[in-house]
Design an enzyme around this catalytic site. Structure first.
Site, mmCIF file in Angstrom:
data_model
loop_
_atom_site.group_PDB
_atom_site.id
_atom_site.type_symbol
_atom_site.label_atom_id
_atom_site.label_comp_id
_atom_site.label_asym_id
_atom_site.label_seq_id
_atom_site.Cartn_x
_atom_site.Cartn_y
_atom_site.Cartn_z
ATOM 1 N N ASP A 160 1.206 -1.433 0.145
ATOM 2 C CA ASP A 160 0.364 0.010 0.023
ATOM 3 C C ASP A 160 0.458 1.179 -0.045
ATOM 4 O O ASP A 160 2.167 1.353 0.419
ATOM 5 C CB ASP A 160 -0.802 0.157 1.041
ATOM 6 N N GLU A 169 0.273 0.071 -5.124
ATOM 7 C CA GLU A 169 -0.687 0.593 -5.183
ATOM 8 C C GLU A 169 -0.379 1.927 -5.488
ATOM 9 O O GLU A 169 -0.651 3.301 -5.508
ATOM 10 C CB GLU A 169 -1.610 1.096 -3.826
ATOM 11 N N TRP A 170 1.083 2.274 -6.299
ATOM 12 C CA TRP A 170 2.110 3.229 -5.897
ATOM 13 C C TRP A 170 1.257 4.113 -7.054
ATOM 14 O O TRP A 170 0.640 5.399 -7.125
ATOM 15 C CB TRP A 170 3.090 2.535 -6.979
ATOM 16 N N PRO A 171 0.607 4.078 -8.756
ATOM 17 C CA PRO A 171 -0.709 5.157 -9.641
ATOM 18 C C PRO A 171 -0.983 5.520 -8.079
ATOM 19 O O PRO A 171 -1.259 6.704 -8.738
ATOM 20 C CB PRO A 171 -0.556 3.955 -10.363
ATOM 21 N N LEU A 172 -2.135 4.642 -7.845
ATOM 22 C CA LEU A 172 -3.587 5.030 -7.623
ATOM 23 C C LEU A 172 -3.267 6.943 -6.313
ATOM 24 O O LEU A 172 -3.351 7.896 -6.323
ATOM 25 C CB LEU A 172 -3.559 4.598 -6.363
ATOM 26 N N TYR A 173 -1.461 6.592 -5.100
ATOM 27 C CA TYR A 173 -1.127 7.314 -4.450
ATOM 28 C C TYR A 173 0.019 8.690 -5.222
ATOM 29 O O TYR A 173 -0.193 10.011 -5.063
ATOM 30 C CB TYR A 173 -0.497 6.808 -3.859
ATOM 31 N N ASP A 195 -10.619 2.966 -3.611
ATOM 32 C CA ASP A 195 -11.141 1.601 -3.569
ATOM 33 C C ASP A 195 -12.342 1.858 -3.399
ATOM 34 O O ASP A 195 -13.309 2.489 -3.602
ATOM 35 C CB ASP A 195 -11.028 1.812 -1.654
#
Ligand code: GLA
Length: 440
Positions: A163, A196-200, A224
């Site tokens: 995450d 979850e790199w791109p999401l952040y 999510d």
């Protein structure tokens, strides 16, 4: 990382990207989208085992899920990973700085759980975070990437969901994700790496998807998933709106991850569950269910175990599908398949009224590319039906429920010679303006 080091890093990544084509993380894993179960959406951070022993995050939950996976046909259908999400560790690392499972909820420890999964022919996934703390406030891996990767490998873990909460500075995200990828690789154990790199990163700038594909086996892009239709459509819309950017990087070894399947829970109607299943297969998404396999209704189980949809999801060509048209409240999605054919989904996005007719002429969805002039058409959802051999000009009347999906499989029929009439029609069709051809 200082500004100059960061720009030097970006220049190097840029040069490498130019010289080498997009390649996947080279760990031999996720050649087709991952299939399994992940606790988060359904069980969240329920750690109160005194009040709720049946549903709390504990070794018992994963063992019971594994038992159900074997007993009720999930494993045979292809679901393989049983994955722990947040809230499994103790609040503190051990005296040697290693993560440890909460001793009350995981009395046997993670190694015993991994052995249990392996004894059943399943695999175990675990969760950690690139920053100082997980999203729920448990110890993060920043400063401990090598130790944590080594610990997971020694325990016999097979997948890591990493995450992106609580990173002191977003410019450290890329380095953190890359360093953990390297650390996992150094352990010598095959550990599938879910990021979850791109999401952040999206919160600050457009992520570098070439670097992401070279680092991770799948990556979350969008919010999510919740147990609701608005959440599922929000993810679907995000994916379609960014498809030109994210679809070309997906393929064997690296996949876009639109988050868990919430089929079998409380929030989706039957039609909406079918839509999620069909579109997750078309999007070549990991199929990670978050539901209670110990008490799932037979209809949801049949849908999740539908072998025709799973075959689309796991198609070895590994090309992610796209939204091809949006017309009159319908969406048409297509995924090219290794057979030379296509999976085609027609979703009725109208949330009012009854079933609506969608007139489908194969030519209008440009099936000719895959099927030349004849296709064998099979309807997979809402019911299995053989629709027979169709040519480009056959008209199929689909009836699609509100928020539901008709999923078709179009398989090329071995080449046959065109009749004169078909050839004439074909030439007339090709001579039409493209806009006219694609107007559905
Ligand atoms: C984030 C992730 C979720 C889940 C939670 C756990 O929100 O995106 O998938 O892992 O953290 O805290």
């Amino acid at each position: 990382m200082t500004g100059s080091i960061l720009s030097a890093f970006n220049i190097i990544v840029g040069i490498c990207t130019f010289i080498f084509p997009v390649r996947a993380l080279d760990n031999g894993l996720a050649l087709t989208p991952t299939m399994g179960w992940l606790h988060w959406e359904r069980f969240m951070c329920n750690t109160d085992c005194d009040a709720d022993p049946h549903n709390c995050i504990s070794e018992k939950l994963y063992m019971e899920m594994a038992d159900a996976m074997v007993k009720d046909g999930w494993k045979d259908a292809g679901y393989e990973y049983v994955c722990i999400d947040d809230c499994w560790p103790s609040r503190d690392r051990d005296s040697e700085g290693r993560l440890q499972a909460d001793p009350k909820r995981f009395p046997g420890g993670i190694k015993k759980l991994a052995d249990y999964m392996h004894s059943k022919g399943l695999k175990l996934g675990i969760y950690a975070d690139v920053g100082t703390m997980t999203c729920a406030g448990y110890p993060g891996s920043l400063g401990h990437y090598d130790t944590d990767a080594q610990t997971f490998a020694e325990w016999g873990v097979d997948l890591l969901k990493f995450d992106g909460c609580n990173m002191p500075n977003w410019t450290l995200l890329a380095g953190g994700y890359i360093n953990m990828s390297v650390a996992l690789n150094k352990t010598g154990r095959s550990i599938l790496y879910s990021c979850e790199w791109p999401l952040y990163e999206w919160q600050f700038h457009q992520p570098n998807y070439t670097a992401i594909r070279q680092t991770c086996n799948h990556w979350r892009n969008s919010a999510d998933v919740f147990d609701s239709w608005s959440s599922v459509t929000g993810i679907v819309d995000w994916t379609a709106d960014h498809q030109d950017l994210i679809v070309p990087v997906a393929g064997p070894g690296g996949w876009n991850d639109p988050d868990m399947l919430v089929i079998g829970n409380f929030g989706l109607s039957r039609d909406q569950q079918e839509t999620q299943m069909a579109l997750w297969a078309i999007m070549a998404a990991p199929l990670l269910m978050s539901n209670d396999l110990r008490a799932i209704d037979p209809q949801s189980q049949r849908l999740l175990q539908n072998r025709h949809i799973i075959a689309i999801s796991q198609d070895p060509l590994g090309k992610q599908g796209t939204r091809k048209a949006k017309v009159n409240g319908f969406e048409v999605w297509q995924r090219p398949l290794s057979t030379g054919g296509l999976a085609l989904a027609v979703t009725n996005r109208q949330e009012i009224g009854g079933p609506r007719h969608f007139p489908l002429t194969l030519a209008t969805v440009l099936v000719w590319r895959s099927c030349y002039h004849q296709c064998n058409v099979t309807q997979i959802l809402p019911q299995y039906r053989e629709l027979g051999v169709q040519n480009l000009f056959s008209k199929l009347q689909l009836s699609v429920n509100p928020t539901g999906t008709t999923l078709l499989l179009l398989s090329p029929v071995p080449a046959m010679s065109c009749t004169r009439l078909q050839a004439k029609k074909w030439l007339r069709y090709l001579s039409k303006d493209r806009a006219q051809r694609t107007a559905l």
